[in-house]
Design a protein around this motif. Structure first.
Motif, PDB file in Angstrom:
ATOM      1  N   ILE A 169      25.109   0.559 -10.166  1.00 20.37           N
ATOM      2  CA  ILE A 169      24.467   1.642 -10.913  1.00 20.37           C
ATOM      3  C   ILE A 169      22.965   1.675 -10.617  1.00 20.37           C
ATOM      4  CG2 ILE A 169      24.108   2.631 -13.187  1.00 20.37           C
ATOM      5  CD1 ILE A 169      26.990   2.562 -12.716  1.00 20.37           C
ATOM      6  N   ASP A 170      22.355   0.500 -10.422  1.00 25.03           N
ATOM      7  CA  ASP A 170      20.900   0.483 -10.235  1.00 25.03           C
ATOM      8  C   ASP A 170      20.493   1.191  -8.955  1.00 25.03           C
ATOM      9  OD1 ASP A 170      22.384  -1.558  -9.263  1.00 25.03           O
ATOM     10  OD2 ASP A 170      20.803  -3.048  -9.307  1.00 25.03           O
ATOM     11  N   VAL A 173      19.939   4.756  -9.882  1.00 28.29           N
ATOM     12  CA  VAL A 173      18.664   4.863 -10.581  1.00 28.29           C
ATOM     13  C   VAL A 173      17.514   4.832  -9.578  1.00 28.29           C
ATOM     14  CG1 VAL A 173      17.165   3.757 -12.265  1.00 28.29           C
ATOM     15  CG2 VAL A 173      19.608   3.813 -12.643  1.00 28.29           C
ATOM     16  N   TYR A 174      17.630   3.933  -8.615  1.00 27.53           N
ATOM     17  CA  TYR A 174      16.576   3.829  -7.599  1.00 27.53           C
ATOM     18  C   TYR A 174      16.453   5.138  -6.807  1.00 27.53           C
ATOM     19  CZ  TYR A 174      13.917   2.297  -3.608  1.00 27.53           C
ATOM     20  OH  TYR A 174      12.956   2.196  -2.647  1.00 27.53           O
ATOM     21  N   SER A 177      14.973   7.914  -8.851  1.00 24.32           N
ATOM     22  CA  SER A 177      13.541   7.793  -9.118  1.00 24.32           C
ATOM     23  C   SER A 177      12.737   8.093  -7.863  1.00 24.32           C
ATOM     24  CB  SER A 177      13.195   6.426  -9.688  1.00 24.32           C
ATOM     25  OG  SER A 177      13.803   5.414  -8.952  1.00 24.32           O
ATOM     26  N   THR A 180      12.654  11.750  -7.759  1.00 32.44           N
ATOM     27  CA  THR A 180      11.791  12.267  -8.822  1.00 32.44           C
ATOM     28  C   THR A 180      10.325  12.175  -8.425  1.00 32.44           C
ATOM     29  OG1 THR A 180      13.366  11.196 -10.254  1.00 32.44           O
ATOM     30  CG2 THR A 180      11.522  12.278 -11.309  1.00 32.44           C
ATOM     31  N   LEU A 181       9.970  11.066  -7.752  1.00 27.28           N
ATOM     32  CA  LEU A 181       8.597  10.905  -7.287  1.00 27.28           C
ATOM     33  C   LEU A 181       8.201  12.062  -6.381  1.00 27.28           C
ATOM     34  CD1 LEU A 181       7.970   7.173  -6.440  1.00 27.28           C
ATOM     35  CD2 LEU A 181       6.682   8.651  -7.978  1.00 27.28           C
ATOM     36  N   VAL A 184       7.725  15.195  -8.384  1.00 33.71           N
ATOM     37  CA  VAL A 184       6.449  15.165  -9.092  1.00 33.71           C
ATOM     38  C   VAL A 184       5.305  15.458  -8.126  1.00 33.71           C
ATOM     39  CG1 VAL A 184       4.842  13.657 -10.303  1.00 33.71           C
ATOM     40  CG2 VAL A 184       7.229  13.649 -10.926  1.00 33.71           C
ATOM     41  N   SER A 187       5.195  19.078  -7.572  1.00 39.07           N
ATOM     42  CA  SER A 187       4.641  19.876  -8.655  1.00 39.07           C
ATOM     43  C   SER A 187       3.120  19.733  -8.729  1.00 39.07           C
ATOM     44  CB  SER A 187       5.289  19.489  -9.984  1.00 39.07           C
ATOM     45  OG  SER A 187       5.058  18.132 -10.233  1.00 39.07           O
ATOM     46  N   LEU A 188       2.599  18.593  -8.283  1.00 33.33           N
ATOM     47  CA  LEU A 188       1.145  18.433  -8.260  1.00 33.33           C
ATOM     48  C   LEU A 188       0.533  19.142  -7.065  1.00 33.33           C
ATOM     49  CD1 LEU A 188       0.709  14.684  -9.233  1.00 33.33           C
ATOM     50  CD2 LEU A 188       0.152  16.673 -10.617  1.00 33.33           C
TER      51      LEU A 188
ATOM     52  N   LEU B   8       1.260  16.381 -16.319  1.00 36.01           N
ATOM     53  CA  LEU B   8       2.074  16.024 -15.155  1.00 36.01           C
ATOM     54  C   LEU B   8       1.986  14.540 -14.865  1.00 36.01           C
ATOM     55  CD1 LEU B   8       1.508  19.057 -12.846  1.00 36.01           C
ATOM     56  CD2 LEU B   8       3.677  18.223 -13.727  1.00 36.01           C
ATOM     57  N   LEU B  12       4.922  11.763 -14.888  1.00 34.70           N
ATOM     58  CA  LEU B  12       5.193  10.891 -13.745  1.00 34.70           C
ATOM     59  C   LEU B  12       5.322   9.450 -14.191  1.00 34.70           C
ATOM     60  CD1 LEU B  12       4.911  10.192 -10.563  1.00 34.70           C
ATOM     61  CD2 LEU B  12       2.511   9.925 -11.124  1.00 34.70           C
ATOM     62  N   THR B  15       8.486   8.892 -16.403  1.00 31.45           N
ATOM     63  CA  THR B  15       9.769   8.944 -15.680  1.00 31.45           C
ATOM     64  C   THR B  15       9.976   7.678 -14.858  1.00 31.45           C
ATOM     65  OG1 THR B  15       8.618  10.328 -14.095  1.00 31.45           O
ATOM     66  CG2 THR B  15      10.301  11.394 -15.453  1.00 31.45           C
ATOM     67  N   THR B  16       8.941   7.261 -14.141  1.00 36.74           N
ATOM     68  CA  THR B  16       9.114   6.073 -13.313  1.00 36.74           C
ATOM     69  C   THR B  16       9.392   4.856 -14.187  1.00 36.74           C
ATOM     70  OG1 THR B  16       6.719   6.027 -13.213  1.00 36.74           O
ATOM     71  CG2 THR B  16       7.864   6.654 -11.211  1.00 36.74           C
ATOM     72  N   PHE B  19      12.927   5.052 -15.593  1.00 41.90           N
ATOM     73  CA  PHE B  19      13.924   4.789 -14.550  1.00 41.90           C
ATOM     74  C   PHE B  19      14.016   3.307 -14.247  1.00 41.90           C
ATOM     75  CE2 PHE B  19      14.021   9.281 -12.889  1.00 41.90           C
ATOM     76  CZ  PHE B  19      15.356   9.433 -13.182  1.00 41.90           C
ATOM     77  N   LEU B  22      15.742   1.605 -17.142  1.00 38.77           N
ATOM     78  CA  LEU B  22      17.168   1.924 -17.057  1.00 38.77           C
ATOM     79  C   LEU B  22      17.859   1.049 -16.030  1.00 38.77           C
ATOM     80  CD1 LEU B  22      17.666   5.751 -17.316  1.00 38.77           C
ATOM     81  CD2 LEU B  22      19.463   4.090 -17.714  1.00 38.77           C
ATOM     82  N   GLY B  23      17.169   0.905 -14.892  1.00 37.19           N
ATOM     83  CA  GLY B  23      17.719   0.112 -13.810  1.00 37.19           C
ATOM     84  C   GLY B  23      17.970  -1.315 -14.244  1.00 37.19           C
ATOM     85  N   VAL B  26      21.214  -1.311 -16.899  1.00 34.73           N
ATOM     86  CA  VAL B  26      22.581  -1.033 -16.465  1.00 34.73           C
ATOM     87  C   VAL B  26      23.004  -1.869 -15.266  1.00 34.73           C
ATOM     88  CG1 VAL B  26      22.645   1.284 -17.385  1.00 34.73           C
ATOM     89  CG2 VAL B  26      21.796   0.907 -15.081  1.00 34.73           C
TER      90      VAL B  26
END
Lengths: 275, 254
Positions: A169-170, A173-174, A177, A180-181, A184, A187-188, B8, B12, B15-16, B19, B22-23, B26
């Motif tokens: 699962i990790d 998540v990795y 993320s 997501t980076l 982000v 968006s910047l 923003l 950032l 979220t990091t 995450f 969470l890692g 789980v």
């Protein structure tokens, strides 16, 4: 792009058209593909030549010697995602209302954005990744940071987790993320990744110099409306290139937006194969 | 920094952070024997490292060549074995996202050799089945039916290499299968072992070299036991622990 994503998702339903991801894949369990930048990294990390890998990368190189940097405009899932983000944002924000998708706001024209979006910075970063790979003995960018690997990895792992197959699962998540980076960052600084930093795009950009498919323009029919410049979200000054016969900017992703936007529809700008 | 930028940037950061938290939360593994709520065989041997797909080159080279494209994982999924999966952060960042076999109990490698045939990077090299060196299967002598007064043979029937891998020491205590060093570590025997939670464990070749001495010593010790000692061992310790693993789980043979 969505069609290709669909092909890659069909593999989860055990339909064998394409297996793998955009970093490396096998089509019809016969033809192997490998991303050139991933190959370079893996080559430098392992410091030996594998005929097996060479064949798979040669095929991709041949393909993009014909098509140029079309990968970014037509295949890359991030290009699509960023485009979607921008269209959502421009429908909400008045600041972007008059701007076409992806156009950089005035505040970003100077300073760090401009500095980072220089192509040289991108090449330097790509070189840095290659050096890190060679030093660590690990394909650094491709394995840890690449949006291509992380997206497909995330999709596969997510599917496995949902259908209770063995999965870590990790890892999901990795991957999430890492993506997501990038979101982000987008968006910047809109399109900073595509224009300057992405090393995969930089590598494909080099093919633009030699490719058979290219964007051509006719000087005499151009009315200098500069609609093409406004439409180009990769920051290529299309109109400035009209002096030359073909636009061979490494940032051109051959998406064809400028051709659609051109006031002289089809007369000035064209995608043609070199004869 | 204006408001927009501030929002923003905090986004950032959160979220990091979330995450990564969470890692950590789980990061647990569910393998076949866990699902059955049972201890793994040979509980004192902890599996070190990852068991790679068949045909993987030596470890530092494999690490360098593999780009994590996921061809092998997806081919395994298409072939309906689902043995391979990409590794998480269990053994640190240096082994992130490389293919390995996680769950031998439910999803062993069937040695179909699709992944080494199609690996685009050369991290997996196409080999004959016999030359694969993924790992080494070890039998838990205290749990195996064959060592405790029974004739089972499930593992040797499941083995894709068959007679090459198995030595049999037949005696009144059972047919006593012993997996020799020709084992490639595919783990089909782990799946087809009828004991609840399985009596076989697969370790990497490297780890086997380390624990080889004690394992072989254990085996020779067992063979040298007198009848009375063996009787006490089988009826005193082993059979109760086998029985405590519950009913024999019926498994279909493919």
């Amino acid at each position: 792009m969505l069609v290709f994503l669909l092909f890659f998702i069909l593999q989860l339903a055990k339909i064998n058209i394409v297996a793998g991801s955009l970093t490396g894949s096998v089509a019809f369990s016969y033809i192997r593909f490998l991303d050139p930048f991933a190959y370079l990294e893996s080559l430098l990390a392992s410091r030996d030549l594998v005929a097996h890998a060479l064949w798979s990368v040669m095929l991709v190189v041949m393909l993009y010697l014909i098509l140029g940097r079309a990968f970014c405009g037509w295949l890359c899932p991030m290009d699509y995602a960023f485009g979607l983000m921008n269209s959502i944002r421009s429908s909400f924000k008045s600041r972007f209302k008059n701007n076409v998708e992806g156009t950089v706001p005035e505040t970003h024209k100077k300073g760090i954005y401009q500095w980072l979006s220089y192509k040289k910075t991108g090449y330097l970063l790509a070189l840095l990744f290659l050096l890190t790979s060679a030093m660590l003995g690990v394909p650094f960018f491709t394995n840890y940071m690449s949006h291509l690997t992380n997206l497909y990895r995330g999709i596969t792992a997510g599917y496995f987790a949902l259908s209770s197959l063995p999965v870590d699962i990790d890892l999901i998540v990795y991957s999430l993320s890492a993506l997501t980076l990038l979101i982000v960052l987008e968006s910047l600084y809109p399109r900073l990744w595509c224009r300057g930093l992405c090393p995969v795009g930089r590598t494909y950009g080099l093919f633009n110099k030699l490719s058979l498919l290219r964007l051509t323009s006719k000087k005499d029919t151009c009315i200098h409306c500069e609609a093409c410049d406004k439409e180009c979200y990769m920051g290529v000054d299309v109109s400035r290139h009209t002096e030359q016969a073909a636009i061979r900017d490494t940032n051109c992703i051959l998406c064809g937006r400028c051709i659609e936007a051109c006031a002289q529809k089809g007369k000035t700008l064209k995608l043609t194969f070199r004869r | 920094m204006n408001r927009r930028e501030f929002i923003l940037k905090t986004l950032l950061a959160t979220t990091t952070l979330s995450f990564s938290l969470l890692g950590g939360c789980v990061n647990k593994t569910t393998t076949g024997s866990d699902k059955e709520g049972l201890l793994e065989p040979l509980p004192d041997i902890r599996v070190e490292g990852y068991i790679r797909p068949p045909g993987a080159v030596q470890e530092p080279l494999f690490r360098a060549r593999c780009t994590g494209c996921g061809v092998c994982i997806n081919l395994c999924h298409i072939a309906k074995y689902d043995a391979l999966t990409a590794s998480g952060l269990k053994h640190g960042l240096s082994d992130l996202a490389l293919p390995y076999i996680k769950d031998f109990r439910d999803h062993p490698c069937a040695l179909c050799m699709e992944c080494p045939r199609h690996c685009p990077t050369g991290a997996l090299v196409n080999l004959q089945k016999e030359d694969v060196k993924m790992g080494m299967a070890l039998i838990d002598f205290s749990l195996c039916f064959g060592y405790n007064g029974d004739v089972c043979l499930s593992c040797s029937k499941a083995c894709p290499l068959g007679a090459k891998v198995f030595d049999f020491y037949n005696s009144e205590w059972g047919n006593q299968p012993y997996i020799n060093e020709n084992c490639v570590g595919c783990g089909l025997c782990v799946k087809y072992c009828p004991l609840g939670g399985s009596a076989i464990k697969v370790v990497t070749k490297g780890q086997y070299e380390k624990i080889k001495g004690t394992y072989i010593y254990q085996f020779k010790n067992l063979m040298a036991l007198s009848n009375e000692e063996r009787y006490n061992m089988v009826y005193g310790q082993n059979l109760p622990s086998i029985m405590s693993r519950g009913r024999i789980i019926e498994r279909e043979y493919r």
